[in-house]
Enzyme design. Structure first.
Site, PDB file in Angstrom:
ATOM      1  CG  ASP A 189      -2.140   0.911   1.025  1.00  0.00           C
ATOM      2  OD1 ASP A 189      -1.955   2.052   0.561  1.00  0.00           O
ATOM      3  OD2 ASP A 189      -3.266   0.484   1.334  1.00  0.00           O
ATOM      4  CB  SER A 243      -6.497   2.117   0.199  1.00  0.00           C
ATOM      5  OG  SER A 243      -5.176   2.582   0.256  1.00  0.00           O
ATOM      6  CG  ASP A 285      -8.059  -0.424   5.838  1.00  0.00           C
ATOM      7  OD1 ASP A 285      -8.747   0.401   6.474  1.00  0.00           O
ATOM      8  OD2 ASP A 285      -7.285  -0.078   4.920  1.00  0.00           O
ATOM      9  CD  GLU A 304      -3.054  -3.536   2.414  1.00  0.00           C
ATOM     10  OE1 GLU A 304      -3.826  -4.050   3.255  1.00  0.00           O
ATOM     11  OE2 GLU A 304      -3.164  -2.364   2.031  1.00  0.00           O
ATOM     12  CG  ASP A 349      -1.119   4.413   2.776  1.00  0.00           C
ATOM     13  OD1 ASP A 349      -1.001   5.278   1.888  1.00  0.00           O
ATOM     14  OD2 ASP A 349      -2.020   4.449   3.640  1.00  0.00           O
ATOM     15  CG  HIS A 376      -0.808   8.712   4.828  1.00  0.00           C
ATOM     16  ND1 HIS A 376      -1.507   9.660   4.119  1.00  0.00           N
ATOM     17  CD2 HIS A 376      -1.293   7.511   4.422  1.00  0.00           C
ATOM     18  CE1 HIS A 376      -2.378   9.057   3.321  1.00  0.00           C
ATOM     19  NE2 HIS A 376      -2.263   7.747   3.480  1.00  0.00           N
ATOM     20  CG  HIS A 395      -2.624   4.773  -3.414  1.00  0.00           C
ATOM     21  ND1 HIS A 395      -1.774   5.353  -2.486  1.00  0.00           N
ATOM     22  CD2 HIS A 395      -3.538   4.078  -2.702  1.00  0.00           C
ATOM     23  CE1 HIS A 395      -2.194   5.032  -1.268  1.00  0.00           C
ATOM     24  NE2 HIS A 395      -3.253   4.250  -1.357  1.00  0.00           N
TER      25      HIS A 395
END
Ligand SMILES: [Mg+2]
Ligand SMILES: [Zn+2]
Length: 453
Positions: free
Chosen positions: A39, A82, A133, A257, A262, A266, A305
């Site tokens: 992610d 996501s 999630d 995952e 990710d 962030h 992404h």
């Protein structure tokens, strides 16, 4: 002489044609598909991880995979979250941000995991986030909003996903779900485990496993020692999942995952991105090594992404960054709120930055920090993870990290996702198809195609 060499050439070309036909036939059948999703794992995160963990020319394991492509990541709205990203990859349909396996008319979209089930394969999802999630849910559920965790948990069980490993225990508990979904899972024949040792003891031939290792998302690798975590790594979960799923003679589909790449991105958290990416990379290596022994297995690595526009700048302070041993989120938990509850004490801000990141903040800088962690509407301080974002951005700025600024992130609906295309790496039969530039929906088509007879 001439004649002899001519005959040799005929024989040689016969064998060449035979070899090509044989290889094509051997490559056509894909029994097992292992999809590894990092992610937020853009090329910048990959380059950051390989540079920080090695040097400028160091390669990660994923970079040694033979087939490489490039994927565009938009949702119907533009820059994706996501949920829409996962849905595009899992179902082949672009949707709005927040949607999981469902279009704007409320129609359920079948995923590649559903397709694997139809083809009698065993299926599994793993995440270092909650198993409910957005990314894993895109493969296992259909809901109009990614926040519907308990409903997603219910659908996971009803869809008969054989292996479910990650965080998210809360969504399975009575308080959240209105019924005890863990008890229900046990009745349905799942072995339930909640820590690393129990996971190790799972017997593969017993079939279904539900492993929930945290109430919420799993701890960052960086923080695990600090908090006395008993959670398995992504590598340990991937290893066990393959052990269990490969018992099915019809083959399997597994989506694993590395979710917290990710989250660390962030927060502009370089050592966090590095640690999470290395765990992910080790998991990919395990999967590829396994696929080398089981030649009907395809391994595909991709990101949903990119997050925060990571790049390795030339003045980046590698040594200072790699000396940081906890996440910004953990640091946020060490700050002391003022009596009014609308700021942190200047003292605690200065001492946290000094202790965990070796940064001397001036009083003015500490006050500036305070002005960026308060909700404008009610004056309360942000959630801990979001205070972590601000801490991470200060650390990144002090150490010349190339990332989207805190100001731009604050204006972003996705908290700093970007439209950057992401790399695809693939190994095994069918993996040659993942070449070239493609949409996330076309990527999905290739996954479906790989499981067609
Ligand atoms: Mg995710
Ligand atoms: Zn994100």
């Amino acid at each position: 002489m001439l004649k002899k060499s001519k005959r040799l050439m005929v024989v040689a070309s016969f064998f060449l044609v035979f070899a090509l036909v044989f290889t094509a036939a051997a490559q056509a059948e894909v029994k097992n598909v292992i999809l590894m999703v990092g992610d937020g794992l853009g090329i910048g995160q990959i380059d950051m991880a390989r540079y920080m963990a090695g040097d400028k020319d160091h390669e990660l394991e994923i970079m040694k995979m033979p087939n490489v492509g490039l994927m565009m990541t938009s949702s119907t709205e533009g820059v994706t979250d996501s949920a829409a990203a996962g849905t595009a990859m899992a179902t082949g349909h672009k949707v709005y941000n927040g949607a999981v396996g469902m279009n704007k008319n409320g129609a359920e979209l079948d995923s590649v995991l559903d397709f694997a089930e139809v083809r009698k394969k065993a299926t599994g999802v793993i995440s270092t986030n909650t198993v409910t999630d957005a990314t894993p849910a895109s493969f296992t559920a259909s809901v109009k909003d990614r926040g519907m965790g308990a409903e997603i948990a219910r659908q996971i069980l009803n869809n008969d996903v054989e292996v479910v490993l990650g965080g998210g225990r809360e969504d399975f508990m009575e308080e959240e779900a209105g019924e005890d979904l863990i008890a229900k899972a046990k009745e349905m024949g799942y072995q339930y485990v909640s820590d690393k040792e129990q996971l190790e003891r799972v017997i593969p031939m017993n079939g279904k496993v539900l492993g929930l290792f945290n109430d919420s998302y799993m701890n960052y690798i960086q923080d695990r020692d600090e908090v006395g975590s008993k959670e398995p790594s992504l590598l340990e979960m991937t290893t066990k999942a393959i052990d269990v799923l490969s018992e099915d003679e019809d083959g399997f589909f597994l989506m694993a995952e590395g979710a917290r790449i990710d989250h660390a991105a962030h927060a502009a958290d370089v050592p966090g991105v590095v640690a999470e990416t290395l765990d992910f990379d080790a998991s990919v290596k395990y999967a590829v090594d396994w696929a080398k022994e089981h030649k009907d297995t395809m391994v595909v690595v991709v990101a949903d992404h990119e997050t925060l526009g990571f790049s390795v700048t030339e003045p980046v302070n590698k040594e200072a960054l790699m000396n940081i041993k906890v996440s910004p989120e953990y640091m946020a938990g060490k700050l002391v709120e003022t009596k009014a509850g609308n700021a942190y004490t200047v003292d605690s801000i200065q001492s946290v930055f000094k202790e965990y990141a070796n940064i001397d903040l001036t009083e003015a800088e500490a006050r500036e920090f305070n002005s960026n962690i308060v909700n404008k509407d009610d004056g309360s301080v942000y959630y801990q993870y979001k205070v972590g974002w601000q801490i991470g951005s200060v650390i990144a700025a002090k150490n010349n990290v190339g990332v989207v600024s805190a100001d731009i992130r604050a204006k972003s609906d996705t908290g700093g996702h970007t439209l950057n295309s992401v790399p695809i790496f693939a190994f095994g039969p069918g993996s040659k198809n993942f070449n070239g530039v493609m949409q996330n929906t076309e990527f999905s088509d290739l996954l479906f195609d790989s499981m067609r007879p």
